[in-house]
Design an enzyme around this catalytic site. Structure first.
Site, PDB file in Angstrom:
ATOM      1  N   ASP A 267      -2.941   4.690  -2.507  1.00  0.00           N
ATOM      2  CA  ASP A 267      -4.012   5.273  -1.706  1.00  0.00           C
ATOM      3  C   ASP A 267      -4.423   6.655  -2.238  1.00  0.00           C
ATOM      4  O   ASP A 267      -3.553   7.484  -2.562  1.00  0.00           O
ATOM      5  CB  ASP A 267      -3.484   5.406  -0.269  1.00  0.00           C
ATOM      6  CG  ASP A 267      -4.566   5.717   0.747  1.00  0.00           C
ATOM      7  OD1 ASP A 267      -5.450   4.871   0.921  1.00  0.00           O
ATOM      8  OD2 ASP A 267      -4.515   6.795   1.368  1.00  0.00           O
TER       9      ASP A 267
ATOM     10  N   ASP B  20       0.859  -1.172   0.000  1.00  0.00           N
ATOM     11  CA  ASP B  20       0.000   0.000   0.000  1.00  0.00           C
ATOM     12  C   ASP B  20       0.900   1.227   0.000  1.00  0.00           C
ATOM     13  O   ASP B  20       1.779   1.350   0.853  1.00  0.00           O
ATOM     14  CB  ASP B  20      -0.874  -0.011   1.260  1.00  0.00           C
ATOM     15  CG  ASP B  20      -2.281   0.454   0.991  1.00  0.00           C
ATOM     16  OD1 ASP B  20      -2.431   1.539   0.391  1.00  0.00           O
ATOM     17  OD2 ASP B  20      -3.225  -0.252   1.383  1.00  0.00           O
TER      18      ASP B  20
ATOM     19  N   GLU C 139      -6.304   3.815  -5.935  1.00  0.00           N
ATOM     20  CA  GLU C 139      -7.605   4.069  -5.309  1.00  0.00           C
ATOM     21  C   GLU C 139      -7.981   5.486  -5.702  1.00  0.00           C
ATOM     22  O   GLU C 139      -7.290   6.442  -5.354  1.00  0.00           O
ATOM     23  CB  GLU C 139      -7.524   3.952  -3.794  1.00  0.00           C
ATOM     24  CG  GLU C 139      -8.917   4.058  -3.178  1.00  0.00           C
ATOM     25  CD  GLU C 139      -8.939   4.629  -1.771  1.00  0.00           C
ATOM     26  OE1 GLU C 139      -9.885   4.339  -1.044  1.00  0.00           O
ATOM     27  OE2 GLU C 139      -8.023   5.400  -1.414  1.00  0.00           O
TER      28      GLU C 139
ATOM     29  N   HIS D  18     -11.234  -2.941   3.020  1.00  0.00           N
ATOM     30  CA  HIS D  18     -11.208  -2.614   4.450  1.00  0.00           C
ATOM     31  C   HIS D  18     -12.005  -1.349   4.780  1.00  0.00           C
ATOM     32  O   HIS D  18     -12.077  -0.980   5.947  1.00  0.00           O
ATOM     33  CB  HIS D  18      -9.753  -2.436   4.891  1.00  0.00           C
ATOM     34  CG  HIS D  18      -9.097  -1.281   4.190  1.00  0.00           C
ATOM     35  ND1 HIS D  18      -8.849  -1.287   2.837  1.00  0.00           N
ATOM     36  CD2 HIS D  18      -8.689  -0.076   4.640  1.00  0.00           C
ATOM     37  CE1 HIS D  18      -8.312  -0.124   2.497  1.00  0.00           C
ATOM     38  NE2 HIS D  18      -8.200   0.626   3.567  1.00  0.00           N
ATOM     39  N   ASP D  19     -12.552  -0.673   3.781  1.00  0.00           N
ATOM     40  CA  ASP D  19     -13.338   0.542   4.036  1.00  0.00           C
ATOM     41  C   ASP D  19     -14.837   0.304   3.857  1.00  0.00           C
ATOM     42  O   ASP D  19     -15.631   1.228   4.052  1.00  0.00           O
ATOM     43  CB  ASP D  19     -12.943   1.664   3.061  1.00  0.00           C
ATOM     44  CG  ASP D  19     -11.544   2.206   3.294  1.00  0.00           C
ATOM     45  OD1 ASP D  19     -11.052   2.109   4.437  1.00  0.00           O
ATOM     46  OD2 ASP D  19     -10.951   2.719   2.327  1.00  0.00           O
TER      47      ASP D  19
HETATM   48  O1  ISL Z   1     -14.010   5.243   3.805  1.00  0.00           O
HETATM   49  C1  ISL Z   1     -14.247   5.770   2.747  1.00  0.00           C
HETATM   50  C2  ISL Z   1     -15.242   5.319   1.802  1.00  0.00           C
HETATM   51  O2  ISL Z   1     -16.281   4.737   1.990  1.00  0.00           O
HETATM   52  C3  ISL Z   1     -13.519   6.871   2.136  1.00  0.00           C
HETATM   53  O3  ISL Z   1     -13.927   8.132   2.435  1.00  0.00           O
HETATM   54  C4  ISL Z   1     -12.056   6.646   2.339  1.00  0.00           C
HETATM   55  O4  ISL Z   1     -11.571   7.429   3.344  1.00  0.00           O
HETATM   56  C5  ISL Z   1     -11.376   6.929   1.035  1.00  0.00           C
HETATM   57  O5  ISL Z   1     -11.810   5.948   0.173  1.00  0.00           O
HETATM   58  C6  ISL Z   1      -9.867   6.884   1.160  1.00  0.00           C
HETATM   59  O6  ISL Z   1      -9.443   5.659   1.678  1.00  0.00           O
HETATM   60  C7  ISL Z   1      -8.099   5.404   1.847  1.00  0.00           C
HETATM   61  O7  ISL Z   1      -7.385   6.460   2.436  1.00  0.00           O
HETATM   62  C8  ISL Z   1      -7.726   6.766   3.790  1.00  0.00           C
HETATM   63  C9  ISL Z   1      -7.790   5.529   4.688  1.00  0.00           C
HETATM   64  O8  ISL Z   1      -8.416   5.858   5.887  1.00  0.00           O
HETATM   65  C10 ISL Z   1      -8.527   4.392   4.034  1.00  0.00           C
HETATM   66  O9  ISL Z   1      -8.499   3.246   4.835  1.00  0.00           O
HETATM   67  C11 ISL Z   1      -7.896   4.174   2.696  1.00  0.00           C
HETATM   68  O10 ISL Z   1      -8.424   3.049   2.017  1.00  0.00           O
HETATM   69  C12 ISL Z   1      -6.676   7.719   4.271  1.00  0.00           C
HETATM   70  O11 ISL Z   1      -5.397   7.217   4.006  1.00  0.00           O
END
Ligand code: ISL
Ligand code: CA
Length: 541
Positions: A198, A97, A251, A320-321
């Site tokens: 990310d 990541d 992402e 994971h989100d």
């Molecule tokens: O959780 C979310 C979507 O449903 C988003 O707002 C999310 O924060 C966004 O997709 C970004 O995610 C990534 O970056 C974030 C981190 O908290 C997430 O786990 C990661 O996947 C900040 O680094």
């Protein structure tokens, strides 16, 4: 041109919750090592590890304080080297990541940056207060708070689009990009095969003026997919990535198909694929906290739109989100097994590289939380605070959070029915779903009719079939309950039919049954509740 990363299945590991080996309640790298045989059996070709770097864990590792160090919770750099080597021996590639929109505020760069005289000052985005004393602009963060934090040491504010412990890096400063390139080379030289990048489409902030007021992300018109970001992606490709056998998946938040093409079509020389979000939003009003009934028609239409838009992309229903897919797009009670298998067919028969999130292959469900005290995720606690300020009653707040909370996917993997589901001998860092007595890896391993066995079969089928791996996609029928599409490669034609409902559905019988998620060989023109089938059409041209 076929590339290895198109054919392989990617499996996402959220290391904290995968497998603990030393009893501290936190999953670790030795735990991942110990489970490589299971992943190999499943047919996994690539692993994506969510962050394992040094981090104060304000956002579970997405706030990195040292990109070249492993967090002691997860083990050591020697463990990591061993994992890379052992995975390679099993022909499993690893991608890391890459979180480079922001660092942790505890990163050395940020600590130095707090001194206005330091050469590191310009690594981050600092601004004084407005003349009237207000924040530098009206932007809002991804985590339901302001996105400026005052640093008393220098009397100025820094920008953070996520938590205040995640300051945004300043990509107008070329030194930042050089640092990032060095970090990427460090990991590629170690033998990793690429990166999941990310929030990669928000790196470059083209202006810091006030944004148009919006319900979410005021200011985003100044950082979503700006030309500066495209330039950065092209230079990372040219200077670093093109010198290695690797791939990137970005992402990309709030992307449209047109933006997606600019980020990921091969001739652009930027990313190899992206995670778009639109299909994951088909069960919400405006923002994810306002959930509505899942609408299969909408879901299938959006999937189709994206299948048609890009020449190659990811296919994913979980990470994971996001809440668990069987609880969202299927039925995690009466038709748990049927609907989880149906989703497996869909995931593995659309065009693109499929991503499986840990636990998805056994049909893990949303967490059975009973109160906010059990939730660890910073985002949920921020949202709760914000809703409270708006006088939203506690009961409603809790219902919203329980359904959408990111911890739904982050509960430990349920390996067996011993205490703590075989995840840890200590106290797990996050609660374990009580359904682990029934729903666990070992039970499914022993049951030939399980979701796990079905995933294995479906993955093997895909690996052996050119139409599934790389054939063209065409939607044939989308309705309130049905999604039917074809995959075609040279003279091979497959038809995939998905029933998203608990009722039987009529379909045109157009070929020999290659696979049915309900284990049938003769359909008689009808799909069972939540059944998915793949048919081969012999006479196709
Ligand atoms: O959780 C979310 C979507 O449903 C988003 O707002 C999310 O924060 C966004 O997709 C970004 O995610 C990534 O970056 C974030 C981190 O908290 C997430 O786990 C990661 O996947 C900040 O680094
Ligand atoms: Ca541990």
């Amino acid at each position: 041109m076929p590339e290895w990363w198109r054919d392989r299945i990617v499996y996402q590991i959220y290391p904290r919750s995968f497998q603990d080996t030393n009893g501290d309640g936190i999953g670790d790298i030795p735990g991942i090592l110990s489970r490589l045989p299971e992943l190999k059996d499943l047919g996994v070709g690539t692993l994506w590890l969510s962050p394992v770097y040094a981090s104060p864990n304000d956002d579970n590792g997405y706030d990195i304080s040292d990109y070249r160090a492993i967090h002691p919770d997860f083990g050591t750099m020697e463990d990591m080297d061993r994992l890379i080597a052992e995975a390679r021996r099993l022909d499993i590639r690893i991608i890391m990541d890459l979180v480079i929109n922001h660092t942790s505020d505890e990163h050395e760069w940020f600590q130095k940056s707090r001194d206005p005289q330091s050469p590191y000052r310009d690594y981050y985005i600092w601004r004084p207060a407005r003349k009237d004393g207000g924040l530098p602009n009206n932007w809002t963060s991804f985590f339901a708070e302001d996105c400026w934090e005052l640093d008393p040491q220098s009397g100025e504010y820094f920008l953070h689009l996520f938590s205040k412990k995640q300051p945004d890096l300043n990509y107008r400063n070329p030194a930042v990009l050089r640092e990032v390139e060095d970090i990427m080379r460090f990991w590629l030289d170690k033998g990793v095969s690429g990166f999941r990048c990310d929030v990669i489409n928000i790196l470059f902030k083209s202006s810091l003026e006030d944004g148009k007021k919006k319900l979410v992300l005021t200011g985003s018109e100044y950082y979503l997919s700006q030309e500066g970001t495209h330039e950065i992606l092209r230079s990372l490709r040219k200077d670093v990535l093109s010198h290695y056998d690797c791939f990137t998946v970005g992402e990309t938040v709030f992307v449209t198909p047109a933006m997606g093409r600019d980020l990921a079509e091969p001739e652009r020389g930027e990313l190899d694929m992206i995670f778009s979000f639109e299909h994951m939003e088909s069960d919400q009003y405006v923002v994810k906290w306002f959930k509505r009934r899942f609408r299969p028609k909408k879901f299938s239409e959006i999937l189709t739109k994206w299948q048609d838009a890009l020449s190659w992309n990811t296919v994913y229903f979980e990470n994971h989100d996001q809440p668990r897919s069987v609880s969202r797009f299927g039925d995690d009670r009466r038709y748990w097994k049927q609907s989880a298998k149906m989703l497996a067919v869909l995931l593995l028969s659309l065009r693109g590289t499929p991503f499986i999130f840990q636990g998805q292959e056994i049909g893990m469900t949303n967490f059975d939380f009973t109160s906010l005290d059990e939730v660890r995720d910073i985002e949920s606690h921020n949202v709760n605070r914000m809703l409270k300020k708006l006088h939203v009653p506690a009961g409603i707040r809790w219902r919203m959070i329980r359904r959408t909370c990111r911890d739904n996917a982050r509960t430990p993997v349920q390996w067996d029915d011993t205490e703590n589901a075989g995840f840890t001998t200590g106290t797990p860092w996050l609660g374990i779903n009580k359904n682990y007595h029934m729903l666990n890896y070992r039970a499914e391993q022993n049951d030939p009719d399980s979701i796990l066995h079905f995933y294995r079969r479906m993955i093997a089928l895909r690996a052996a079939d050119d139409a599934l791996k790389s054939g063209s996609f065409k939607a044939l029928k989308i309705s309130r309950r049905l999604f039917v599409f074809e995959r075609r490669y040279k003279d091979e034609l497959l038809t995939v039919a998905i029933n998203f409902s608990p009722r039987k559905a009529k379909i045109k019988d157009t070929g020999r049954v290659v696979l049915s998620s309900a284990g049938r060989t003769d359909l008689g023109g009808t799909l069972m509740p939540y059944e998915a089938v793949i048919l081969r059409n012999e006479a196709a041209i």
